[in-house]
Design a protein around this motif. Structure first.
Motif, PDB file in Angstrom:
ATOM      1  N   PRO A  98       0.846  -1.193   0.000  1.00  0.00           N
ATOM      2  CA  PRO A  98       0.000   0.000   0.000  1.00  0.00           C
ATOM      3  C   PRO A  98       0.883   1.245   0.000  1.00  0.00           C
ATOM      4  CG  PRO A  98      -0.009  -1.053   2.152  1.00  0.00           C
ATOM      5  CD  PRO A  98       0.740  -1.959   1.232  1.00  0.00           C
ATOM      6  N   ASP A  99       0.289   2.387  -0.196  1.00  0.00           N
ATOM      7  CA  ASP A  99       1.062   3.627  -0.228  1.00  0.00           C
ATOM      8  C   ASP A  99       1.676   3.883   1.144  1.00  0.00           C
ATOM      9  OD1 ASP A  99       0.601   4.150  -2.868  1.00  0.00           O
ATOM     10  OD2 ASP A  99      -1.227   5.298  -2.486  1.00  0.00           O
ATOM     11  N   VAL A 100       2.941   3.557   1.240  1.00  0.00           N
ATOM     12  CA  VAL A 100       3.692   3.744   2.484  1.00  0.00           C
ATOM     13  C   VAL A 100       5.033   4.370   2.134  1.00  0.00           C
ATOM     14  CG1 VAL A 100       2.569   1.882   3.757  1.00  0.00           C
ATOM     15  CG2 VAL A 100       4.550   1.359   2.347  1.00  0.00           C
ATOM     16  N   SER A 101       5.839   4.601   3.129  1.00  0.00           N
ATOM     17  CA  SER A 101       7.144   5.222   2.911  1.00  0.00           C
ATOM     18  C   SER A 101       8.058   4.304   2.113  1.00  0.00           C
ATOM     19  CB  SER A 101       7.790   5.541   4.267  1.00  0.00           C
ATOM     20  OG  SER A 101       8.165   4.335   4.901  1.00  0.00           O
ATOM     21  N   PRO A 102       9.104   4.862   1.509  1.00  0.00           N
ATOM     22  CA  PRO A 102      10.049   4.022   0.759  1.00  0.00           C
ATOM     23  C   PRO A 102      10.684   2.921   1.617  1.00  0.00           C
ATOM     24  CG  PRO A 102      10.363   6.308   0.148  1.00  0.00           C
ATOM     25  CD  PRO A 102       9.382   6.290   1.283  1.00  0.00           C
ATOM     26  N   ARG A 103      10.975   3.209   2.871  1.00  0.00           N
ATOM     27  CA  ARG A 103      11.582   2.176   3.717  1.00  0.00           C
ATOM     28  C   ARG A 103      10.597   1.056   4.033  1.00  0.00           C
ATOM     29  NH1 ARG A 103      15.819   5.363   7.626  1.00  0.00           N
ATOM     30  NH2 ARG A 103      16.695   6.581   5.904  1.00  0.00           N
ATOM     31  N   ALA A 104       9.334   1.392   4.225  1.00  0.00           N
ATOM     32  CA  ALA A 104       8.327   0.347   4.435  1.00  0.00           C
ATOM     33  C   ALA A 104       8.152  -0.484   3.155  1.00  0.00           C
ATOM     34  CB  ALA A 104       7.001   0.968   4.860  1.00  0.00           C
ATOM     35  N   GLN A 105       8.242   0.167   2.005  1.00  0.00           N
ATOM     36  CA  GLN A 105       8.181  -0.568   0.737  1.00  0.00           C
ATOM     37  C   GLN A 105       9.388  -1.499   0.608  1.00  0.00           C
ATOM     38  OE1 GLN A 105       7.320   1.763  -2.813  1.00  0.00           O
ATOM     39  NE2 GLN A 105       6.318   3.319  -1.542  1.00  0.00           N
ATOM     40  N   GLN A 106      10.553  -1.023   1.018  1.00  0.00           N
ATOM     41  CA  GLN A 106      11.759  -1.845   0.974  1.00  0.00           C
ATOM     42  C   GLN A 106      11.569  -3.099   1.823  1.00  0.00           C
ATOM     43  OE1 GLN A 106      15.256   0.038   2.575  1.00  0.00           O
ATOM     44  NE2 GLN A 106      16.501  -1.799   2.345  1.00  0.00           N
TER      45      GLN A 106
END
Length: 188
Positions: A98-106
Motif C-alpha cells: 500500500p502507499d507507504v514510505s520508501p523504507r516500508a516498501q523496501q
C-alpha cells in the motif's frame, strides 16, 4: 445337410437417400461441416490476435518505461524507475505494498520477494536513491536502474513459471500503455 445358411439381403436405399443409384456422389453439406470451417477460421484469427498481442505488449512495456524515464527532472526519472520496478515485481508475483514510505516498501519487497545478499543490498541502494530524489537535493548522479535490475533478476529466478511468462509476454506497463492508446479520446 443341404440346409441353406441365411445371408444378409442387401436392400436398395430409398430414392431420396444420397447413396441411391443414379444420384451423383457429392459430399454432404450440412450445417456441421460449414460450422467447422468457421470454427477453424475463428481459432486461426484468435491465434493471430494473441500472437500480435504477445509481440506488442513487451514493446509497449518498453515504451512505457521510456515514457516514464523522459519525464521532467532527475527526481521524476528516479520516481519513474521505481514505478517500473514496482510493476515488474508485480508481474513476477510480488504484489505492490500500500502507499507507504520508501523504507516500508523496501521491507515489504525484501520479505515478499525473499531477497537476500546482493539483491537485498541493491534494494537498499535503490530505496536510498528514491529517498534522496524525493526528500533531498537530487543531482544528476541519481540512477537506480542498475540496482532495480539486480532486484528484478533475483525475483525472476525464484518466480513461478506462470509469473515469468506474464512478465515476459504481458507486462503490466505494456497493458497500461496499450489501454492509454486505445482510449485516444481521453487526454491524460
Amino acid at each position: 445337410l443341404g440346409a441353406r445358411v441365411p445371408t444378409r439381403v442387401r436392400r436398395r436405399p430409398p430414392a431420396h437417400h444420397p447413396a441411391a443409384p443414379g444420384r451423383p456422389r457429392t459430399p454432404a453439406r450440412s450445417g456441421a461441416a460449414g460450422a467447422g470451417g468457421w470454427t477453424l477460421a475463428a481459432l486461426v484469427l484468435a491465434a493471430l490476435v494473441l500472437g500480435l498481442l504477445g509481440s506488442l505488449l513487451p514493446f509497449a512495456a518498453r515504451r512505457e518505461a521510456e515514457h516514464r524515464r523522459k519525464r521532467g527532472t532527475v527526481g521524476d526519472q528516479v520516481e519513474g524507475d521505481w514505478l517500473n520496478m514496482r510493476d515488474e515485481l508485480s508481474d513476477l508475483g510480488v504484489p505492490p505494498p500500500p502507499d507507504v514510505s520508501p523504507r516500508a516498501q523496501q521491507e515489504h519487497y525484501q520479505r515478499a520477494g525473499a531477497l537476500s545478499g546482493e539483491s537485498a543490498a541493491a534494494l537498499g541502494r535503490a530505496t536510498a536513491t528514491l529517498e534522496r530524489a524525493r526528500y533531498g537535493r537530487p543531482d544528476d548522479t541519481l540512477d537506480l536502474r542498475t540496482d532495480s535490475e539486480t532486484v528484478i533478476d533475483s525475483v525472476r529466478r525464484n518466480a513461478a513459471f506462470r509469473n515469468r511468462v506474464q512478465h515476459r509476454l504481458a507486462p503490466r506497463s505494456g497493458r497500461r500503455w496499450l489501454l492509454r492508446k486505445l482510449r485516444f479520446w481521453r487526454r491524460d
